[in-house]
Scaffold this motif. Structure first.
Motif, PDB file in Angstrom:
ATOM      1  N   LEU A 161      31.501  30.228  53.902  1.00  0.00           N
ATOM      2  CA  LEU A 161      32.362  31.397  53.734  1.00  0.00           C
ATOM      3  C   LEU A 161      33.165  31.262  52.450  1.00  0.00           C
ATOM      4  CD1 LEU A 161      33.740  34.006  54.830  1.00  0.00           C
ATOM      5  CD2 LEU A 161      35.366  32.496  56.018  1.00  0.00           C
ATOM      6  N   ARG A 162      33.155  32.312  51.655  1.00  0.00           N
ATOM      7  CA  ARG A 162      33.939  32.321  50.410  1.00  0.00           C
ATOM      8  C   ARG A 162      35.013  33.391  50.497  1.00  0.00           C
ATOM      9  NH1 ARG A 162      30.489  32.384  45.282  1.00  0.00           N
ATOM     10  NH2 ARG A 162      30.665  30.120  45.671  1.00  0.00           N
ATOM     11  N   MET A 163      36.229  33.021  50.135  1.00  0.00           N
ATOM     12  CA  MET A 163      37.322  33.975  49.947  1.00  0.00           C
ATOM     13  C   MET A 163      37.753  33.909  48.498  1.00  0.00           C
ATOM     14  SD  MET A 163      39.759  33.538  53.270  1.00  0.00           S
ATOM     15  CE  MET A 163      39.081  33.469  54.932  1.00  0.00           C
ATOM     16  N   TYR A 164      38.098  35.064  47.932  1.00  0.00           N
ATOM     17  CA  TYR A 164      38.504  35.082  46.531  1.00  0.00           C
ATOM     18  C   TYR A 164      39.263  36.358  46.215  1.00  0.00           C
ATOM     19  CZ  TYR A 164      34.342  38.090  45.974  1.00  0.00           C
ATOM     20  OH  TYR A 164      33.411  39.087  46.081  1.00  0.00           O
ATOM     21  N   ASP A 165      40.018  36.309  45.139  1.00  0.00           N
ATOM     22  CA  ASP A 165      40.681  37.497  44.608  1.00  0.00           C
ATOM     23  C   ASP A 165      41.305  37.146  43.262  1.00  0.00           C
ATOM     24  OD1 ASP A 165      41.909  40.157  44.475  1.00  0.00           O
ATOM     25  OD2 ASP A 165      41.664  40.164  46.650  1.00  0.00           O
ATOM     26  N   TYR A 166      41.828  38.162  42.625  1.00  0.00           N
ATOM     27  CA  TYR A 166      42.474  38.010  41.315  1.00  0.00           C
ATOM     28  C   TYR A 166      43.970  38.121  41.528  1.00  0.00           C
ATOM     29  CZ  TYR A 166      43.584  39.050  36.397  1.00  0.00           C
ATOM     30  OH  TYR A 166      44.095  39.042  35.111  1.00  0.00           O
ATOM     31  N   GLU A 167      44.702  37.057  41.208  1.00  0.00           N
ATOM     32  CA  GLU A 167      46.160  37.048  41.344  1.00  0.00           C
ATOM     33  C   GLU A 167      46.733  37.608  40.036  1.00  0.00           C
ATOM     34  OE1 GLU A 167      49.058  35.577  40.130  1.00  0.00           O
ATOM     35  OE2 GLU A 167      50.160  36.413  41.819  1.00  0.00           O
ATOM     36  N   ALA A 168      47.231  38.848  40.100  1.00  0.00           N
ATOM     37  CA  ALA A 168      47.544  39.595  38.877  1.00  0.00           C
ATOM     38  C   ALA A 168      48.874  39.226  38.246  1.00  0.00           C
ATOM     39  CB  ALA A 168      47.511  41.098  39.180  1.00  0.00           C
ATOM     40  N   THR A 169      49.755  38.572  38.966  1.00  0.00           N
ATOM     41  CA  THR A 169      51.037  38.191  38.364  1.00  0.00           C
ATOM     42  C   THR A 169      50.830  37.199  37.229  1.00  0.00           C
ATOM     43  OG1 THR A 169      52.082  38.464  40.515  1.00  0.00           O
ATOM     44  CG2 THR A 169      53.345  37.301  38.838  1.00  0.00           C
ATOM     45  N   HIS A 170      49.988  36.188  37.465  1.00  0.00           N
ATOM     46  CA  HIS A 170      49.753  35.155  36.459  1.00  0.00           C
ATOM     47  C   HIS A 170      48.309  35.154  35.949  1.00  0.00           C
ATOM     48  CE1 HIS A 170      53.715  33.409  36.839  1.00  0.00           C
ATOM     49  NE2 HIS A 170      53.588  33.351  38.153  1.00  0.00           N
ATOM     50  N   ALA A 171      47.533  36.188  36.299  1.00  0.00           N
ATOM     51  CA  ALA A 171      46.148  36.328  35.817  1.00  0.00           C
ATOM     52  C   ALA A 171      45.323  35.080  36.146  1.00  0.00           C
ATOM     53  CB  ALA A 171      46.114  36.623  34.321  1.00  0.00           C
ATOM     54  N   GLN A 172      45.290  34.751  37.420  1.00  0.00           N
ATOM     55  CA  GLN A 172      44.515  33.600  37.881  1.00  0.00           C
ATOM     56  C   GLN A 172      43.523  34.034  38.956  1.00  0.00           C
ATOM     57  OE1 GLN A 172      47.584  30.886  39.125  1.00  0.00           O
ATOM     58  NE2 GLN A 172      48.220  30.412  37.039  1.00  0.00           N
ATOM     59  N   VAL A 173      42.335  33.456  38.897  1.00  0.00           N
ATOM     60  CA  VAL A 173      41.303  33.763  39.887  1.00  0.00           C
ATOM     61  C   VAL A 173      41.335  32.683  40.964  1.00  0.00           C
ATOM     62  CG1 VAL A 173      38.847  34.125  40.305  1.00  0.00           C
ATOM     63  CG2 VAL A 173      39.867  34.869  38.137  1.00  0.00           C
ATOM     64  N   LEU A 174      41.564  33.115  42.193  1.00  0.00           N
ATOM     65  CA  LEU A 174      41.574  32.193  43.328  1.00  0.00           C
ATOM     66  C   LEU A 174      40.246  32.297  44.063  1.00  0.00           C
ATOM     67  CD1 LEU A 174      42.790  30.318  45.475  1.00  0.00           C
ATOM     68  CD2 LEU A 174      43.775  32.348  46.562  1.00  0.00           C
ATOM     69  N   GLN A 175      39.624  31.152  44.293  1.00  0.00           N
ATOM     70  CA  GLN A 175      38.390  31.088  45.075  1.00  0.00           C
ATOM     71  C   GLN A 175      38.509  29.951  46.069  1.00  0.00           C
ATOM     72  OE1 GLN A 175      34.661  30.833  42.841  1.00  0.00           O
ATOM     73  NE2 GLN A 175      33.838  29.451  44.381  1.00  0.00           N
ATOM     74  N   MET A 176      38.180  30.227  47.339  1.00  0.00           N
ATOM     75  CA  MET A 176      38.222  29.213  48.387  1.00  0.00           C
ATOM     76  C   MET A 176      36.895  29.253  49.140  1.00  0.00           C
ATOM     77  SD  MET A 176      42.121  29.765  49.838  1.00  0.00           S
ATOM     78  CE  MET A 176      41.824  31.485  50.264  1.00  0.00           C
ATOM     79  N   ASP A 177      36.128  28.186  49.049  1.00  0.00           N
ATOM     80  CA  ASP A 177      34.848  28.077  49.753  1.00  0.00           C
ATOM     81  C   ASP A 177      35.035  27.210  50.990  1.00  0.00           C
ATOM     82  OD1 ASP A 177      33.749  29.568  47.740  1.00  0.00           O
ATOM     83  OD2 ASP A 177      32.666  27.911  46.800  1.00  0.00           O
ATOM     84  N   PHE A 178      34.840  27.792  52.170  1.00  0.00           N
ATOM     85  CA  PHE A 178      35.027  27.089  53.442  1.00  0.00           C
ATOM     86  C   PHE A 178      33.675  26.598  53.952  1.00  0.00           C
ATOM     87  CE2 PHE A 178      38.651  29.863  53.006  1.00  0.00           C
ATOM     88  CZ  PHE A 178      39.713  29.082  53.425  1.00  0.00           C
TER      89      PHE A 178
END
Length: 669
Positions: A161-178
């Motif tokens: 399972l992968r969760m991800y999104d774009y954190e727009a405050t600091h322009a960072q891409v978060l990805q979490m692979d479970f």
């Protein structure tokens, strides 16, 4: 192992929209923090850096109540023969439940009610489960928002399972692979954080694990070196830390910090595990020496314990966030920096990765009975026996190789900020970010309006402002679109200018719009004046905006107008404004604010009713209504004795009614 979509039935209340007003960042990015002289040189690095308030481009999520309708929440479940993990994709991907089938017990604190409270950066937050905090200090911007979820199938046949999104405050891409392979007793998450900017950004990450609290709950980590929280008497309202060794801190002699329920008031401390520690860990155990184990690779080395404390206010907080008698929990946390008042640096285009694993744990009997330092070697040996460091390292190597595989199926859609950033990069001829991730362009709505801005068009005038876009790279597009003259685009341009430190240019545009009787612009000028501590001017702008809005646009106009009058001690005007709001439109925020005016004007009947109500949006650390109660008792006593009231008469040793007691740092039990 299987991944499937499901539901979770629970009493509670959902969010009811967002606050459309912008919430500008603090004037200074860095927070002033103090210390007691014991911090080591390396512990000063990043201390308070980029920790002051910041929310945009996100809007505040302050629209909720404490009702308990039966809800059906969307879930995504990962399950093998050993564990069952239940995630909430609509709420930051929170791991709501982690159930051990082998031991037939829940490893986390699972809240019996779905209840928001005012604790997050954007306000709305609920206790329980495991939360993934990226971006800015505090409970993160997406904690009560949708994130992308997808299935990924690796060449070796593993499905994860992968969760991800774009954190727009600091322009960072978060990805979490479970990952939860068949037969595996630990749930693993491989975290990938990418800086999407060509400049350095502050890096903040904390995994927040809620576990049940009992009289016997005990906490261990690999190092006995901790940074401890200074008291209010030592640091005032300026946050601060010192450095000491477990199990006691110098400002709380005789208290064994490893047993959270023995700590008299709200407290947090941070285990300073070394950079040479191969696989840092933390465990929380109960009377039977069973509990939760968490272990990771570097650089996720710091561990934390937070508790609400054993005083009346702390216990009330646990009940307030949950149900009476069912909300006791502590937080075990894991982070990249010495405390949550520290940030690291994520360099331009840099990616940071680590793997974290969670599962059941059983310690030897002495883990509950021996002095902490004497018990530690045995606990550490059991951690290594049940989850060897080599296994964690090997898992990280394997999962890193799979981290750039493309997903086979989208299960849940997240925010549209990532898709918009991809579109901007394409327009600017820049390289795309995280090309293996699909940010799924929405088919309509505000996203499409913002795409038009990239093409040189203005935003359409709307009743409420669009969701904001405050990345500095959007300023040229907004400037061009604003030249077309419509109010919404000019307003959005002004908000972005102000958020990026160009306040004078922003104020000029907002003044122009205010002359056209635009209530949003007048309100924004009030916000900027208040940030500059020009409270009288701020109040004038807020009142003007409210007069133009006339209760037809959004409740925030009345709330801010009322608060601004209290700030300049115009209590009669504040009460008149509150009275003029129709009863069916009065909000809890307005009722709370009105209590201060009622106090000063001697309206005892209103106050006595206010004390009986349970409010939904009490802020963590708030003392407003309790301070009103203390002063009210003193004023009544002065009237009874026929003497003038003075502030010196306020007696804060009086016993507060429990429903008003949110005092996190008092020593009352």
């Amino acid at each position: 192992m299987k991944i499937y979509q499901g539901t979770w039935n629970i009493p509670g209340a959902l969010l009811d929209g967002e606050n459309p007003q912008p919430r500008f960042r603090a004037k200074m990015a860095n927070m002033h923090c103090t210390e007691d002289g014991t911090l080591r040189p390396e512990e000063h690095i990043g201390y308070g850096v980029a920790c002051n308030e910041r929310t945009l481009p996100y809007r505040m999520q302050d629209r909720y109540d404490r009702s308990e309708e039966l809800l059906t929440l969307e879930t995504i479940v990962m399950e093998n023969d050993c564990l069952r993990a239940v995630f909430l994709p609509g709420y930051g991907g929170k791991l709501w439940s982690l159930y051990s089938k082998e031991e037939q017990r829940e490893l986390l604190f699972v809240n019996p009610v779905f209840r928001f409270a005012n604790l997050a950066n954007r306000n709305a937050w609920m206790s329980g489960g495991i939360e993934w905090n990226l971006g800015h200090m505090g409970h993160h911007m997406l904690t009560s928002s949708d994130v992308f979820c997808a299935k990924v199938t690796a060449p070796d046949g593993e499905e994860f399972l992968r969760m991800y999104d774009y954190e727009a405050t600091h322009a960072q891409v978060l990805q979490m692979d479970f990952h939860l392979p068949d037969g595996e007793k630990q749930l693993a998450v491989c975290v990938r954080i990418q800086n999407a900017r060509d400049t350095d950004t502050p890096l903040y990450w904390w995994t927040n694990m809620a576990v049940p609290l009992t009289d016997d709950t005990r906490v261990f980590s690999a190092s006995g070196e901790i940074m401890f929280q200074m008291t209010r008497e030592e640091a005032g309202y300026i946050p601060g830390f010192g450095h000491c060794k477990m199990p006691e801190q110098p400002n709380m002699p005789g208290v064994d910090l490893s047993y959270p329920n023995r700590i008299p008031h709200s407290l947090e401390y941070f285990f300073q595990n070394r950079k040479t520690e191969t696989a840092p860990w933390e465990v929380g155990i109960e009377k039977d020496c069973k509990g939760l184990m968490e272990r990771s690779t570097q650089p996720l080395r710091i561990r934390k314990m937070f508790c609400w404390g054993n005083n009346t206010g702390g216990r009330h907080w646990c009940d307030y966030l949950s149900k009476d008698g069912q909300g006791d929990y502590i937080e075990l946390q894991a982070g990249l920096a010495p405390t949550q008042l520290h940030t690291n640096v994520l360099h331009a285009d840099e990616t940071v990765m680590f793997t974290q694993m969670f599962g059941a744990f059983t310690a030897d009997e002495q883990a509950q009975t021996a002095e902490w330092n004497k018990a530690l070697p045995g606990v550490a040996a059991r951690v290594e026996q049940q989850l060897p460091a080599a296994k964690v390292q090997k898992a990280h190597q394997d999962y890193t190789l799979k981290s750039t595989l493309r997903a086979s199926e989208i299960l849940h859609r997240g925010t549209w900020y990532g898709s918009l950033e991809m579109a901007r990069r394409h327009m600017a001829g820049e390289m795309p970010i995280a090309q293996h991730l699909d940010f799924c362009q929405p088919e309509a709505g505000e996203y499409r309006d913002w795409l038009d801005v990239l093409m040189g068009k203005a935003l359409p005038d709307t009743k409420l402002p669009h969701a904001y876009m405050t990345d500095e790279k959007w300023l040229p597009y907004l400037k061009h679109a604003a030249e077309q003259g419509n109010q919404e685009t000019k307003f959005q341009y002004a908000v972005s200018l102000a958020e990026n430190g160009m306040q004078k240019q922003a104020e000029a545009i907002l003044q122009e719009l205010t002359e056209q009787k635009n209530p949003w612009a007048a309100h924004a000028l009030g916000l900027l004046c208040r940030r500059d501590k020009k409270l009288k001017e701020a109040s004038e702008y807020f009142l003007q905006a409210y007069a133009w809005e006339q209760g037809t646009l959004d409740r925030s106009f009345a709330e801010e107008a009322l608060q601004s009058l209290l700030a300049v001690k115009e209590y009669e005007k504040a009460w008149a404004l509150f009275e003029a709001i129709p009863d069916d439109k009065k909000t809890e925020s307005e009722e709370l604010l009105a209590a201060e005016a009622a106090l000063k004007l001697g309206k005892d009947e209103y106050l006595e009713q206010a004390y009986k109500k349970v409010y939904s949006a009490i802020r963590e650390g708030a003392v407003g209504l309790s301070d009103v109660w203390f002063e009210h008792q003193a004023r009544k006593k002065a009237r009874e004795q026929g003497i003038p009231f003075t502030e010196e008469m306020i007696d804060k040793t009086l016993k507060l009614p429990r429903n008003l007691n949110f005092l996190m740092f008092a020593d009352e039990r």
